[in-house]
Design a protein around this motif. Structure first.
Motif, PDB file in Angstrom:
ATOM      1  N   VAL A 238      50.122  35.464  35.406  1.00  0.00           N
ATOM      2  CA  VAL A 238      49.580  34.122  35.572  1.00  0.00           C
ATOM      3  C   VAL A 238      48.495  33.966  34.493  1.00  0.00           C
ATOM      4  N   PRO A 239      48.417  32.798  33.848  1.00  0.00           N
ATOM      5  CA  PRO A 239      47.371  32.625  32.824  1.00  0.00           C
ATOM      6  C   PRO A 239      45.978  32.826  33.436  1.00  0.00           C
ATOM      7  N   VAL A 240      45.061  33.348  32.636  1.00  0.00           N
ATOM      8  CA  VAL A 240      43.699  33.580  33.120  1.00  0.00           C
ATOM      9  C   VAL A 240      43.111  32.290  33.698  1.00  0.00           C
ATOM     10  N   SER A 241      43.416  31.156  33.053  1.00  0.00           N
ATOM     11  CA  SER A 241      42.853  29.870  33.505  1.00  0.00           C
ATOM     12  C   SER A 241      43.355  29.476  34.897  1.00  0.00           C
ATOM     13  N   GLU A 242      44.461  30.060  35.345  1.00  0.00           N
ATOM     14  CA  GLU A 242      45.010  29.681  36.654  1.00  0.00           C
ATOM     15  C   GLU A 242      44.939  30.804  37.671  1.00  0.00           C
ATOM     16  N   GLN A 243      44.303  31.926  37.288  1.00  0.00           N
ATOM     17  CA  GLN A 243      44.258  33.045  38.235  1.00  0.00           C
ATOM     18  C   GLN A 243      43.237  32.787  39.336  1.00  0.00           C
ATOM     19  N   ASP A 245      39.946  33.706  41.380  1.00  0.00           N
ATOM     20  CA  ASP A 245      38.688  34.348  41.007  1.00  0.00           C
ATOM     21  C   ASP A 245      38.729  35.810  41.491  1.00  0.00           C
ATOM     22  N   PRO A 246      38.624  36.781  40.567  1.00  0.00           N
ATOM     23  CA  PRO A 246      38.808  38.181  40.953  1.00  0.00           C
ATOM     24  C   PRO A 246      37.865  38.651  42.063  1.00  0.00           C
ATOM     25  N   GLU A 247      36.645  38.131  42.056  1.00  0.00           N
ATOM     26  CA  GLU A 247      35.686  38.556  43.085  1.00  0.00           C
ATOM     27  C   GLU A 247      36.102  38.057  44.467  1.00  0.00           C
ATOM     28  N   LEU A 248      36.507  36.790  44.503  1.00  0.00           N
ATOM     29  CA  LEU A 248      36.983  36.195  45.755  1.00  0.00           C
ATOM     30  C   LEU A 248      38.223  36.956  46.231  1.00  0.00           C
ATOM     31  N   HIS A 249      39.111  37.243  45.296  1.00  0.00           N
ATOM     32  CA  HIS A 249      40.330  37.997  45.599  1.00  0.00           C
ATOM     33  C   HIS A 249      39.997  39.309  46.293  1.00  0.00           C
ATOM     34  N   GLU A 288      47.384  28.354  45.088  1.00  0.00           N
ATOM     35  CA  GLU A 288      47.518  27.739  43.755  1.00  0.00           C
ATOM     36  C   GLU A 288      47.843  28.803  42.701  1.00  0.00           C
ATOM     37  N   ALA A 289      47.196  29.956  42.802  1.00  0.00           N
ATOM     38  CA  ALA A 289      47.466  31.030  41.838  1.00  0.00           C
ATOM     39  C   ALA A 289      48.892  31.555  42.018  1.00  0.00           C
ATOM     40  N   ASN A 290      49.298  31.714  43.273  1.00  0.00           N
ATOM     41  CA  ASN A 290      50.662  32.168  43.561  1.00  0.00           C
ATOM     42  C   ASN A 290      51.678  31.193  42.963  1.00  0.00           C
ATOM     43  N   LEU A 291      51.431  29.895  43.164  1.00  0.00           N
ATOM     44  CA  LEU A 291      52.365  28.878  42.655  1.00  0.00           C
ATOM     45  C   LEU A 291      52.392  28.865  41.135  1.00  0.00           C
ATOM     46  N   ALA A 292      51.222  29.000  40.515  1.00  0.00           N
ATOM     47  CA  ALA A 292      51.182  29.027  39.049  1.00  0.00           C
ATOM     48  C   ALA A 292      52.017  30.193  38.538  1.00  0.00           C
ATOM     49  N   ALA A 293      51.912  31.341  39.226  1.00  0.00           N
ATOM     50  CA  ALA A 293      52.682  32.521  38.821  1.00  0.00           C
ATOM     51  C   ALA A 293      54.186  32.255  38.974  1.00  0.00           C
ATOM     52  N   VAL A 294      54.582  31.741  40.115  1.00  0.00           N
ATOM     53  CA  VAL A 294      56.021  31.544  40.368  1.00  0.00           C
ATOM     54  C   VAL A 294      56.606  30.509  39.404  1.00  0.00           C
ATOM     55  N   ARG A 295      55.847  29.456  39.160  1.00  0.00           N
ATOM     56  CA  ARG A 295      56.343  28.430  38.219  1.00  0.00           C
ATOM     57  C   ARG A 295      56.583  29.053  36.844  1.00  0.00           C
ATOM     58  N   GLY A 296      55.602  29.814  36.377  1.00  0.00           N
ATOM     59  CA  GLY A 296      55.732  30.459  35.062  1.00  0.00           C
ATOM     60  C   GLY A 296      56.938  31.390  35.030  1.00  0.00           C
TER      61      GLY A 296
END
Ligand code: PSU
Ligand code: MN
Length: 312
Positions: A238-243, A245-249, A288-296
């Motif tokens: 997933v692009p960094v711009s759509e990942q 937030d690593p801390e929240l993750h 949203e991050a999951n969807l960005a990944a799947v779309r890509g």
């Protein structure tokens, strides 16, 4: 002595469009249905199912979402069938081992990566897009929970475009298992294995490719070399711009793992439980991050299918 039956294509039902594409050798991309039924919240899941098919088309391939309906393995679903997958809360989650029972007992269910890979390859489809693969769970030493996805990919000639493996898993252990089982892994424009919701898991990959044509070239080389029918994993971050937030993750994932232990969630239920917890615990940001990944992944899979067909 029993009667030995030969494999018979009557157990598969390709849609008219998929059947025609396969007959002509046109590019086809398989899509799994468990992500729709068990991986994403309603009603967004139906929108996503339709959107992924559209993305595959735009990339130049025919989409084939796979699921078992009333005992028949459908290769390509129409809109009402997709609605059934998205809406039915009682739908089963079918991995490869469930397919004989579902077929014989005329059950319905969404197919995981393991079942989808098998059915796609069986139908003559070489490329498959998903979100994140299953793998070795963090509690493996106690539970021996390793997704059937890994075993199937070690004996199925299919290319899976994914954003790595789900970050709820033990990523290094999963990569080790893929290595042992002979599954080829290539990072798409990255030297690091993606982290599903995150651009990177922090683990290295040995091979980096830059273009769909290079993926197609590896697929041809698999065929030329012969040997065990193993998969190719194209790991597309997933692009960094759509990942996420690593801390929240990291924070919400720790809570999710603790909750799963507390509530004694096990077996097939654990992956949907953890994914659902992350969606709620991040206020939808993980979705949203999951969807960005799947779309890509759907887009890249469509391009690889087209390149493979052209012989790029
Ligand atoms: N990718 C996603 N969401 C999902 C899955 C993949 O973005 O829900 C599903 C796939 O169907 C995968 C399954 O095969 O999760 C893994 O389940 P298990 O860990 O029980 O094998
Ligand atoms: Mn499992």
């Amino acid at each position: 002595m029993g009667i030995t039956r030969q494999p018979d294509d009557s157990v598969l039902r390709p849609s008219a469009e998929v059947a025609e594409a396969l007959e002509q050798g046109a590019p086809v991309v398989a899509l799994e249905s468990t992500i729709i039924s068990h991986g994403l919240p309603r009603p967004r899941n139906l929108e996503v199912a339709l959107e992924l098919e559209e993305i595959v088309r735009e990339a130049g391939a025919v989409p084939a979402t796979i699921a078992v309906l009333d005992g028949v393995a459908h290769i390509g679903l129409d809109k009402s069938e997709l609605e059934r997958i998205a809406d039915d809360p009682g739908l089963r989650k079918l991995s490869f081992r469930d397919l004989p029972a579902a077929t014989a007992l005329k059950a319905s269910g969404a197919t995981t990566v393991s079942a989808t890979s098998f059915l796609a390859a069986r139908a003559g489809i070489r490329i498959f897009a998903t979100g994140g693969l299953g793998g070795v769970h963090r509690e493996w030493a106690e539970t021996q929970d390793e997704s059937a996805d890994l075993d199937m990919l070690s004996r199925t000639r299919i290319t899976v475009v994914c954003a790595g493996v789900k970050s709820i898993l033990d990523v290094p252990a999963t990569l080790q298992r893929l290595e042992t089982r002979g599954v080829t892994v290539a990072g798409f424009r990255t030297d690091e294995f993606p982290g599903f919701y995150l651009h990177s898991s922090g683990e290295r990959v040995d091979w980096r490719i830059e273009t769909p044509a290079e993926a197609a070239g590896i697929m041809r080389a698999q065929d030329t070399l012969g040997g065990p029918e193993t998969a190719l994993i194209v790991a597309n971050p997933v692009p960094v711009s759509e990942q996420l937030d690593p801390e929240l993750h990291d924070r919400v994932l720790a809570e999710a793992l603790a909750a799963a232990e507390q509530e004694e969630v096990t077996g097939q239920a654990i992956t949907p439980f953890l994914l659902g917890y992350l969606v709620r615990g991040t206020d939808g940001a993980s979705l949203e991050a999951n969807l960005a990944a799947v779309r890509g992944n759907a887009r890249l899979a469509g391009k690889i299918a087209a390149a493979f067909r052209r012989g790029d």
